[in-house]
Design a protein around this motif. Structure first.
Motif, short mmCIF file in Angstrom:
data_model
loop_
_atom_site.label_atom_id
_atom_site.label_comp_id
_atom_site.label_asym_id
_atom_site.label_seq_id
_atom_site.Cartn_x
_atom_site.Cartn_y
_atom_site.Cartn_z
N SER A 22 0.83 -1.21 0.00
CA SER A 22 0.00 0.00 0.00
C SER A 22 0.86 1.26 0.00
N PHE A 23 2.02 1.19 0.64
CA PHE A 23 2.94 2.34 0.69
C PHE A 23 3.84 2.38 -0.55
N SER A 24 4.51 1.26 -0.84
CA SER A 24 5.48 1.24 -1.94
C SER A 24 4.81 1.49 -3.28
N ASN A 25 3.56 1.08 -3.44
CA ASN A 25 2.85 1.31 -4.69
C ASN A 25 2.65 2.80 -4.96
N ARG A 26 2.69 3.59 -3.90
CA ARG A 26 2.55 5.05 -4.02
C ARG A 26 3.89 5.77 -3.95
N GLY A 27 4.98 5.01 -3.89
CA GLY A 27 6.30 5.62 -3.78
C GLY A 27 6.57 6.19 -2.40
N LEU A 28 5.87 5.69 -1.39
CA LEU A 28 6.04 6.17 -0.02
C LEU A 28 6.93 5.21 0.76
N PRO A 29 7.70 5.71 1.73
CA PRO A 29 8.51 4.81 2.56
C PRO A 29 7.60 3.89 3.38
N VAL A 30 8.00 2.64 3.46
CA VAL A 30 7.21 1.66 4.21
C VAL A 30 7.63 1.71 5.68
N PRO A 31 6.68 1.90 6.60
CA PRO A 31 7.02 1.90 8.03
C PRO A 31 7.76 0.63 8.42
N GLU A 32 8.70 0.75 9.34
CA GLU A 32 9.54 -0.38 9.70
C GLU A 32 8.74 -1.54 10.28
N GLN A 33 7.74 -1.24 11.08
CA GLN A 33 6.99 -2.32 11.73
C GLN A 33 5.51 -2.21 11.38
N PRO A 34 4.92 -3.26 10.85
CA PRO A 34 3.48 -3.22 10.56
C PRO A 34 2.67 -3.20 11.84
N ARG B 67 -5.67 5.00 5.60
CA ARG B 67 -6.07 6.04 4.65
C ARG B 67 -5.76 5.64 3.20
N ILE B 68 -4.77 4.75 3.01
CA ILE B 68 -4.34 4.42 1.65
C ILE B 68 -4.39 2.92 1.36
N ALA B 69 -4.89 2.12 2.28
CA ALA B 69 -4.86 0.66 2.13
C ALA B 69 -5.41 0.23 0.78
N GLN B 70 -4.68 -0.69 0.14
CA GLN B 70 -5.08 -1.20 -1.18
C GLN B 70 -4.56 -2.62 -1.30
N CYS B 71 -5.45 -3.58 -1.26
CA CYS B 71 -5.01 -4.98 -1.28
C CYS B 71 -5.08 -5.60 -2.67
N PHE B 72 -5.36 -4.81 -3.68
CA PHE B 72 -5.46 -5.32 -5.04
C PHE B 72 -4.35 -4.74 -5.90
N ALA B 73 -4.01 -5.45 -6.99
CA ALA B 73 -2.94 -5.03 -7.88
C ALA B 73 -3.37 -3.83 -8.71
N GLY B 74 -2.38 -3.18 -9.33
CA GLY B 74 -2.69 -2.04 -10.19
C GLY B 74 -2.11 -0.76 -9.64
N PRO B 75 -2.26 0.34 -10.38
CA PRO B 75 -1.74 1.63 -9.92
C PRO B 75 -2.45 2.08 -8.65
N PRO B 76 -1.89 3.05 -7.94
CA PRO B 76 -2.52 3.52 -6.71
C PRO B 76 -3.96 3.96 -6.95
N ALA B 77 -4.84 3.53 -6.08
CA ALA B 77 -6.25 3.91 -6.14
C ALA B 77 -6.64 4.51 -4.81
N ASP B 78 -7.42 5.57 -4.84
CA ASP B 78 -7.87 6.22 -3.61
C ASP B 78 -9.15 5.58 -3.11
N PRO B 79 -9.34 5.52 -1.80
CA PRO B 79 -10.58 4.98 -1.26
C PRO B 79 -11.74 5.91 -1.60
N PRO B 80 -12.97 5.43 -1.47
CA PRO B 80 -14.12 6.30 -1.72
C PRO B 80 -14.15 7.45 -0.72
N ALA B 81 -14.72 8.56 -1.13
CA ALA B 81 -14.84 9.70 -0.22
C ALA B 81 -15.73 9.32 0.96
N PRO B 82 -15.48 9.90 2.13
CA PRO B 82 -16.34 9.60 3.28
C PRO B 82 -17.81 9.85 2.95
#
Length: 266
Positions: A174-186, A244-259
């Motif tokens: 979910s992080f690396s797919n967006r080019g974000l650093p992955v937190p050290e501990q899940p 806020r960014i969780a994405q368990c499916f393949a493909g480019p980054p996708a945003d969650p639905p608006a609240p």
């Protein structure tokens, strides 16, 4: 037969039970997902299962289909526009029957394979066990759009544990797919199953925790609900950012639905 294949078949069967209740006009009902109709949702699932069956037959068969899809998409077609063009005559009851047949065909193909065999798919290949779990995940997630559109509360089952597992495993993705650093501990993940059982992952984590029902966790990681529309308890910055960014499916980054944009209609 792999338990995950049985779970996928049961997931599709549960959705089929809902679809069997639809009248002809219901198939054109617009859902809360990208303004797809119910017909579009099942057409997408059918097309995905059809491609999965091609992969189960041979990597070459899958890559041929994928290349054709890519060429059509490059002409400017959206995902669903390309699928409608590829299967122009599949609608309503006819589509329903074809989709059910395709699910059974895919299950037979996967049941005949070594569970450790890796199959080609969009993104990294997957072993059969995870491959079929991904099919269950997509069926469950897109099925929610139909339950929501029809105003029907879904009955939950413990087979969604497979989806929760994908959700936990794709923390880093979910992080690396967006080019974000992955937190050290899940984060530690504590979920209450539909049966009432407690499912726990990453027990050693302490500062960051996601806690709540398995159903709502699966809704967030499959992006059928915004985390703010759930009762999940989220503690710690890494956990909050993940949800806020969780994405368990393949493909480019996708945003969650608006609240507030995804809900069961009344």
């Amino acid at each position: 037969m792999l338990e995950q294949i049985v779970d996928f078949r049961d997931e599709a069967s549960a959705l089929a039970g809902l679809l069997a209740r639809l009248n002809e006009g219901d198939w054109e009902r617009v859902t809360q997902f990208k303004e797809w109709t119910i017909n579009d949702v099942i057409l997408h699932l059918y097309a995905s299962d059809w491609m999965a069956a091609a992969s189960a037959r041979s990597a070459h068969a899958y890559e041929e289909i994928r290349g054709d899809v890519r060429r059509r998409r490059e002409s400017g077609l959206s995902m669903i526009e390309e699928t409608r063009l590829r299967f122009p005559d599949l609608r309503g009851a006819g589509l329903f029957e074809r989709w059910k047949e395709q699910v059974e065909d895919l299950c037979r193909l996967l049941a005949a394979k070594d569970p450790t065999e890796r199959l080609t798919w969009s993104g990294p290949g997957m072993a059969v066990r995870m491959f079929v779990t991904a099919r269950q995940m997509e069926t469950w997630a897109h099925g929610q759009e139909i339950y929501d559109a029809m105003g029907i509360e879904r009955v939950a089952h413990d087979r969604i544990r497979n989806i929760a597992v994908i959700g936990v495993k794709t923390f880093g993705w979910s992080f690396s797919n967006r080019g974000l650093p992955v937190p050290e501990q899940p984060p530690r993940v504590e979920l209450t199953a539909p049966s009432g059982a407690l499912w726990v992952w990453n027990e050693d984590a302490s500062a960051d925790v996601v806690c709540g029902t398995a159903v709502e966790f699966c809704q967030v990681v499959t992006q059928v609900r915004n985390v703010r529309d759930t009762n999940l308890s989220v503690q710690g910055e890494a956990a909050a950012q993940w949800m806020r960014i969780a994405q368990c499916f393949a493909g480019p980054p996708a945003d969650p639905p608006a609240p507030g944009s995804r809900y069961t209609a009344t």
